[in-house]
Design a protein around this motif. Structure first.
Motif, PDB file in Angstrom:
ATOM      1  N   TYR A   1       0.796  -1.225   0.000  1.00 25.64           N
ATOM      2  CA  TYR A   1       0.000   0.000   0.000  1.00 25.64           C
ATOM      3  C   TYR A   1       0.830   1.278   0.000  1.00 25.64           C
ATOM      4  O   TYR A   1       0.310   2.344  -0.292  1.00 25.64           O
ATOM      5  N   PHE A   2       2.119   1.174   0.343  1.00 24.47           N
ATOM      6  CA  PHE A   2       2.988   2.360   0.432  1.00 24.47           C
ATOM      7  C   PHE A   2       4.328   2.060  -0.225  1.00 24.47           C
ATOM      8  O   PHE A   2       4.880   0.964  -0.047  1.00 24.47           O
ATOM      9  N   ALA A   3       4.858   3.036  -0.955  1.00 24.20           N
ATOM     10  CA  ALA A   3       6.114   2.850  -1.685  1.00 24.20           C
ATOM     11  C   ALA A   3       7.280   2.534  -0.748  1.00 24.20           C
ATOM     12  O   ALA A   3       8.149   1.731  -1.086  1.00 24.20           O
ATOM     13  N   ASP A   4       7.301   3.164   0.398  1.00 25.89           N
ATOM     14  CA  ASP A   4       8.357   2.925   1.380  1.00 25.89           C
ATOM     15  C   ASP A   4       7.842   3.359   2.753  1.00 25.89           C
ATOM     16  O   ASP A   4       6.706   3.831   2.879  1.00 25.89           O
ATOM     17  N   PHE A   5       8.680   3.204   3.770  1.00 29.27           N
ATOM     18  CA  PHE A   5       8.223   3.500   5.130  1.00 29.27           C
ATOM     19  C   PHE A   5       7.939   4.980   5.323  1.00 29.27           C
ATOM     20  O   PHE A   5       7.000   5.351   6.029  1.00 29.27           O
TER      21      PHE A   5
ATOM     22  N   ALA B   1       6.767   6.979   3.069  1.00 28.57           N
ATOM     23  CA  ALA B   1       5.449   7.209   2.456  1.00 28.57           C
ATOM     24  C   ALA B   1       4.344   6.767   3.410  1.00 28.57           C
ATOM     25  O   ALA B   1       3.309   7.429   3.537  1.00 28.57           O
ATOM     26  N   PHE B   2       4.574   5.661   4.112  1.00 29.47           N
ATOM     27  CA  PHE B   2       3.610   5.204   5.117  1.00 29.47           C
ATOM     28  C   PHE B   2       3.463   6.242   6.229  1.00 29.47           C
ATOM     29  O   PHE B   2       2.352   6.602   6.615  1.00 29.47           O
ATOM     30  N   LEU B   3       4.598   6.736   6.738  1.00 29.13           N
ATOM     31  CA  LEU B   3       4.547   7.726   7.820  1.00 29.13           C
ATOM     32  C   LEU B   3       3.869   9.011   7.358  1.00 29.13           C
ATOM     33  O   LEU B   3       3.123   9.628   8.124  1.00 29.13           O
ATOM     34  N   THR B   4       4.108   9.399   6.111  1.00 27.53           N
ATOM     35  CA  THR B   4       3.436  10.574   5.558  1.00 27.53           C
ATOM     36  C   THR B   4       1.926  10.350   5.563  1.00 27.53           C
ATOM     37  O   THR B   4       1.157  11.222   5.976  1.00 27.53           O
ATOM     38  N   GLY B   5       1.501   9.174   5.122  1.00 30.30           N
ATOM     39  CA  GLY B   5       0.072   8.844   5.152  1.00 30.30           C
ATOM     40  C   GLY B   5      -0.495   8.861   6.560  1.00 30.30           C
ATOM     41  O   GLY B   5      -1.612   9.332   6.786  1.00 30.30           O
TER      42      GLY B   5
END
Length: 195
Positions: free
Chosen positions: A49-53, A55-59
């Motif tokens: 669901y996320f390109a990298d960690f 990107a996950f934290l940004t989400g």
């Protein structure tokens, strides 16, 4: 980890797990492995669901910012009802839950996260800036209703309230401050702005 389980809302499940890890272990304990372990899913689920960690934290932060914006709408609807101090005290008690305090620490700790959030169009200090905007919007509505002085410097009062509340909440690790302590901060900061 089992890989064949159907997830209802995998992104939210991962965000919820990240919030628990962040509150419990702090920014240094928040890793992709810690999040997927806490969520009870395979590590690959996060990367599906996320390109990298980052990107996950940004989400994760953008999800929290969306909650602040929803709270801003609810706070705005209280303008003209109750007392200004009570409305702001309630808003600050809700805003500064342990997750928000921990996410602010995360934003401070990760340069790449701050960069990505600014690219996404967040406030200069993500989450804190949106909280300040929430307070400013509410105070503006109250000024239009005549409950805040016409010459009140809302652009100074709002971030002052957010900063003072943040300090009050971060000083207490085990439990949030009592509402009366928050109300005292609110009434002190608002003293020159009230009619």
């Amino acid at each position: 980890m089992p890989t064949g389980l159907a997830l209802r809302d995998p992104r939210q499940q991962l965000f919820d797990a990240a919030e628990r890890v962040l509150v419990r272990d702090g920014p240094t304990g928040l890793t992709s492995r810690a999040v997927t372990t806490e969520a009870g899913v395979a590590k690959g689920v996060l990367h599906r669901y996320f390109a990298d960690f980052d990107a996950f934290l940004t989400g994760l932060v953008l999800d929290r910012i969306a909650r602040v914006k929803a709270q801003a709408t609810a706070l705005g609807e209280t303008a003209g009802t109750g007392t200004v101090a009570d409305n702001l005290t309630s808003a600050l008690m809700t805003s500064f839950d342990p997750v928000m305090v921990s996410i602010v620490a995360l934003i401070i700790a990760r340069d790449e996260l701050r960069t990505r959030l600014r690219t996404a169009g967040t406030a200069r200090f993500p989450l804190v800036g949106e909280g300040s905007a929430m307070i400013a919007g509410y105070l503006t509505a109250e000024r239009e209703l005549g409950r805040i002085a016409p010459d009140a410097d809302i652009d100074t009062v709002a971030p002052t309230l957010i900063g003072a509340a943040h300090l009050l909440f971060t000083e207490r690790k085990d439990s949030p401050p009592e509402p009366e302590a928050v109300r005292k901060v609110v009434t002190t900061v608002l003293a020159g702005a009230m009619r």
